[in-house]
Design a protein around this motif. Structure first.
Motif, mmCIF file in Angstrom:
data_model
loop_
_atom_site.group_PDB
_atom_site.id
_atom_site.type_symbol
_atom_site.label_atom_id
_atom_site.label_comp_id
_atom_site.label_asym_id
_atom_site.label_seq_id
_atom_site.Cartn_x
_atom_site.Cartn_y
_atom_site.Cartn_z
ATOM 1 N N ALA A 92 0.831 -1.215 0.000
ATOM 2 C CA ALA A 92 0.000 0.000 0.000
ATOM 3 C C ALA A 92 0.861 1.258 0.000
ATOM 4 O O ALA A 92 0.569 2.242 -0.687
ATOM 5 C CB ALA A 92 -0.930 -0.016 1.212
ATOM 6 N N VAL A 93 1.945 1.235 0.797
ATOM 7 C CA VAL A 93 2.829 2.417 0.859
ATOM 8 C C VAL A 93 3.488 2.647 -0.495
ATOM 9 O O VAL A 93 3.564 3.776 -0.988
ATOM 10 C CB VAL A 93 3.890 2.234 1.976
ATOM 11 C CG1 VAL A 93 4.935 3.322 1.897
ATOM 12 C CG2 VAL A 93 3.222 2.240 3.342
ATOM 13 N N ARG A 94 3.977 1.598 -1.118
ATOM 14 C CA ARG A 94 4.695 1.728 -2.388
ATOM 15 C C ARG A 94 3.799 2.265 -3.511
ATOM 16 O O ARG A 94 4.266 2.936 -4.425
ATOM 17 C CB ARG A 94 5.283 0.392 -2.794
ATOM 18 C CG ARG A 94 6.509 0.005 -1.965
ATOM 19 C CD ARG A 94 6.968 -1.393 -2.321
ATOM 20 N NE ARG A 94 8.193 -1.747 -1.579
ATOM 21 C CZ ARG A 94 8.701 -2.972 -1.517
ATOM 22 N NH1 ARG A 94 8.078 -3.958 -2.150
ATOM 23 N NH2 ARG A 94 9.809 -3.205 -0.838
ATOM 24 N N HIS A 95 2.509 1.948 -3.462
ATOM 25 C CA HIS A 95 1.624 2.326 -4.559
ATOM 26 C C HIS A 95 0.688 3.472 -4.184
ATOM 27 O O HIS A 95 -0.309 3.715 -4.873
ATOM 28 C CB HIS A 95 0.792 1.103 -5.004
ATOM 29 C CG HIS A 95 1.621 0.017 -5.621
ATOM 30 N ND1 HIS A 95 2.231 -0.963 -4.869
ATOM 31 C CD2 HIS A 95 1.976 -0.223 -6.919
ATOM 32 C CE1 HIS A 95 2.885 -1.796 -5.651
ATOM 33 N NE2 HIS A 95 2.761 -1.364 -6.919
ATOM 34 N N SER A 96 0.993 4.173 -3.084
ATOM 35 C CA SER A 96 0.155 5.314 -2.674
ATOM 36 C C SER A 96 0.704 6.613 -3.246
ATOM 37 O O SER A 96 1.921 6.763 -3.470
ATOM 38 C CB SER A 96 0.113 5.426 -1.134
ATOM 39 O OG SER A 96 -0.574 4.332 -0.593
ATOM 40 N N GLU A 97 -0.204 7.523 -3.450
ATOM 41 C CA GLU A 97 0.208 8.858 -3.915
ATOM 42 C C GLU A 97 0.866 9.646 -2.761
ATOM 43 O O GLU A 97 0.607 9.357 -1.592
ATOM 44 C CB GLU A 97 -1.008 9.628 -4.430
ATOM 45 C CG GLU A 97 -1.659 8.995 -5.653
ATOM 46 C CD GLU A 97 -2.894 9.766 -6.090
ATOM 47 O OE1 GLU A 97 -3.323 10.675 -5.335
ATOM 48 O OE2 GLU A 97 -3.430 9.456 -7.169
ATOM 49 N N THR A 98 1.628 10.623 -3.118
ATOM 50 C CA THR A 98 2.269 11.472 -2.093
ATOM 51 C C THR A 98 1.190 12.269 -1.351
ATOM 52 O O THR A 98 0.198 12.686 -1.949
ATOM 53 C CB THR A 98 3.280 12.421 -2.749
ATOM 54 O OG1 THR A 98 4.230 11.644 -3.500
ATOM 55 C CG2 THR A 98 4.014 13.244 -1.715
ATOM 56 N N ASP A 99 1.425 12.453 -0.056
ATOM 57 C CA ASP A 99 0.505 13.203 0.817
ATOM 58 C C ASP A 99 -0.892 12.559 0.870
ATOM 59 O O ASP A 99 -1.922 13.243 0.889
ATOM 60 C CB ASP A 99 0.377 14.654 0.351
ATOM 61 C CG ASP A 99 1.703 15.410 0.438
ATOM 62 O OD1 ASP A 99 2.482 15.104 1.360
ATOM 63 O OD2 ASP A 99 1.947 16.270 -0.428
ATOM 64 N N SER A 100 -0.937 11.232 0.864
ATOM 65 C CA SER A 100 -2.220 10.515 0.985
ATOM 66 C C SER A 100 -2.256 9.735 2.290
ATOM 67 O O SER A 100 -1.237 9.600 2.986
ATOM 68 C CB SER A 100 -2.430 9.570 -0.203
ATOM 69 O OG SER A 100 -1.428 8.563 -0.224
ATOM 70 N N VAL A 101 -3.437 9.202 2.589
ATOM 71 C CA VAL A 101 -3.643 8.454 3.837
ATOM 72 C C VAL A 101 -3.996 6.998 3.494
ATOM 73 O O VAL A 101 -4.884 6.739 2.669
ATOM 74 C CB VAL A 101 -4.760 9.072 4.683
ATOM 75 C CG1 VAL A 101 -4.992 8.241 5.947
ATOM 76 C CG2 VAL A 101 -4.403 10.497 5.047
#
Length: 581
Positions: free
Chosen positions: A486-495
């Motif tokens: 999830a961290v690797r494929h998340s956008e910047t400044d997202s939750v």
């Protein structure tokens, strides 16, 4: 036509058999029956006559006993009998007679053999019994005056017979005893006996010589007045030093007349007999062929592997037993074929599975070699740079790169080993009860630096949470891989939001992790669980990871028998895991 072939054959064979049997009976009846019956009757009469001769010769029978045996012979052979001398004179009492006691006390014998020949029926009608008073008209025997040959017998006001024109005497008296023909003997040729006596006696020298030598004679005689065929039997006996002769006449004309009538009769019943034979043959052939045809139909269905409509023949014989055995065989074959089909299906599945495994192994080695090739190339090139004597200010940087790539290879190899263990079932779960939210909070703390570098935050939101039962270490591996993914494929400044909810009625817990970012193409949703699979077509290593994380997650969850899935959301991707108590 084939179905009825056996019916036609059986019908033809059976009809021919019955017709041949019927023809044989007709031939024997029309050709041989006359001579056979004549021989049979001659033999029977001769045996009875010889037995009577032996008994009369060996025993001292009284007149009453002799009369009894004579009547017995006449009833058995239906032939008249008397005992005579060489001149033809009767030496015994007439078997049919009336013993009459006159008023003077004399006892006279009223001989009836000739009388019953003409008036037997009328005489029976008089119903003469012992004690009755009779009036006899007739003539006496010239040699034995106590014997009377009646012409008229009168009882009360009834009379039977015709008066003589001359030499007739009249007597009255009471019946002391009576012996009349029984069973129709009055019409069996008593008159024929006396005609034969007149014809054959006195005997000629040749016949007399044979009789005196102890031979029994069986002679054919044609009655001159009617032309009827008769059999004359004579048997010599010695009694009181004299030779006497048993003399009997058996009519053969009845046999000839009957046989001639039967010939005409068989012509009339021949057609009916043939029709009956054909009907019986048809019935028999259908009776036999019908179950055979059914058995043939059963066999045809079994040839085409159709065992569903096989039914037994309800007969308590060999055909019924055969149909039951065929039914049992069909059932066993049906079971065997089902087992064979299942085995074949399983074999196909195993072969497909093996092909898939072989394909997966090839892909695994291809992917593994590809994943190891890049870090190995980097390590080799930087090591060669160190060997060539790079500048001192770059020395530490080369060493850091070599260590970093070695760590990546170590992680990749570790994941590959873990995945191999999970796929081979070599892992034993050590289950315990724990709160999933606590595990995730701990993992979030450990991944703080990674999340900070990506500029994302992790939120855990439990609701009605209850402990789950699972292997803690392997479940921690699942949660860590999902969090890292999830961290690797998340956008910047997202939750990254993690929700843990428990249904209190079913005690079922649901884990959902959502991240904002690029969605997974719908056609690739089922493929992300494959080893070394990345959604990027270029297989870029920018996102990091070994490509085995989700494959390991799948194996661990399958080992726990938990359900899982992935779906796209309007803002990104959601992974779901359902835990069962």
């Amino acid at each position: 036509m084939r179905k009825r072939g056996i019916t036609i054959k059986l019908f033809a064979v059976t009809a021919l058999f019955f017709l041949a049997f019927y023809a044989m009976i007709m031939i024997f009846q029309l050709v041989f029956f006359d001579s056979f019956y004549q021989h049979y009757k001659t033999k029977e009469a001769a045996e009875h006559l010889h037995a009577l001769a032996d008994g009369y010769e060996e025993n001292s029978w009284s007149a009453e006993e002799l009369t009894k045996h004579t009547l017995s012979y006449m009833q058995e052979t239906k032939s008249p009998l008397t005992i005579v001398d060489a001149e033809g004179y009767q030496l015994v009492q007439d078997p049919f007679h009336i013993m009459l006691q006159t008023e003077d006390g004399d006892v006279l014998e009223v001989a009836l053999s000739l009388f019953v020949t003409d008036y037997g029926t009328d005489l029976d009608a008089l119903n003469i019994k012992k004690g009755d008073t009779l009036e006899i008209n007739g003539e006496s025997d010239l040699s034995v005056t106590s014997v009377i040959y009646p012409s008229v017998i009168s009882k009360d006001e009834e009379s039977v017979g015709e008066h003589l024109e001359e030499n007739e005497i009249t007597l009255q008296g009471k019946v002391k005893s009576v012996s009349l023909p029984q069973g129709g003997m009055s019409n069996r040729g008593l008159g024929l006996l006396y005609d034969a006596l007149l014809e054959w006696f006195p005997l000629d020298e040749d016949l007399l010589k044979q009789l005196n030598n102890g031979e029994s004679l069986q002679l054919n005689w044609v009655e001159p007045w009617t032309g009827k065929h008769n059999l004359v039997l004579m048997d010599p006996i010695k009694k009181d030093g004299e030779i006497q002769y048993l003399f009997s006449v058996t009519s053969l004309q009845e046999t000839k007349d009957t046989n001639e009538a039967l010939r005409v009769f068989y012509l009339y019943i021949g057609i009916a007999g043939i029709l009956l034979i054909l009907l019986l043959s048809l019935f028999y052939s259908r009776l036999v062929s019908s179950p055979l045809i059914k058995l043939n139909e059963m066999a045809k269905k079994m040839v085409h592997l159709d065992f569903s409509s096989v039914k037994p023949i309800k007969q308590k014989d060999e055909l019924g037993s055969l149909s039951n055995n065929m039914l049992i065989m069909a059932q066993n074959l049906d079971v065997a074929l089902d087992d064979l089909k299942q085995a074949n299906e399983k074999l196909k599945q195993d072969m497909e599975k093996r092909k898939k495994m072989e394909k997966a192994q090839r892909e695994f080695f291809e992917h593994a070699s590809h994943e190891l090739k890049t870090p190995l190339s980097i390590v080799k090139s930087f090591a060669e740079g160190l060997q060539d004597g790079i500048s001192p200010d770059k020395h530490d940087h080369y060493i850091d790169v070599i260590i970093e790539e070695s760590d990546k290879m170590q992680v990749l190899i570790g994941d590959m080993l873990d995945l191999a263990k999970l796929e081979n079932g070599a892992i034993k779960l050590r289950k315990s009860s724990f709160l999933l939210s606590e595990m995730i909070e701990d993992l979030s703390d450990k991944m703080y630096c990674m999340a900070k570098d990506k500029q994302v935050s992790i939120e855990v939101m439990p609701r009605n949470e209850m402990p789950i039962t699972a292997d803690y270490e392997w479940m921690e591996r699942v949660m860590r891989n999902l969090l890292v993914n999830a961290v690797r494929h998340s956008e910047t400044d997202s939750v990254i939001s993690i929700r843990i909810e428990t249904d209190l009625d079913t005690a079922r817990s649901v884990f959902m992790i959502d991240n904002k970012g690029s969605q997974i193409p719908e056609e690739q949703l089922d493929k992300i669980w494959n080893r070394f699979y990345r959604t990027e077509s270029s297989r870029s290593r920018l996102t990091g990871g070994t490509g085995l994380g989700l494959a390991i997650v799948q194996q661990i969850l399958d080992l726990h028998h938990y359900s899982y899935g992935v779906e796209n959301t309007p803002e990104g991707v959601r992974f779901i895991v359902q835990f069962y108590q």
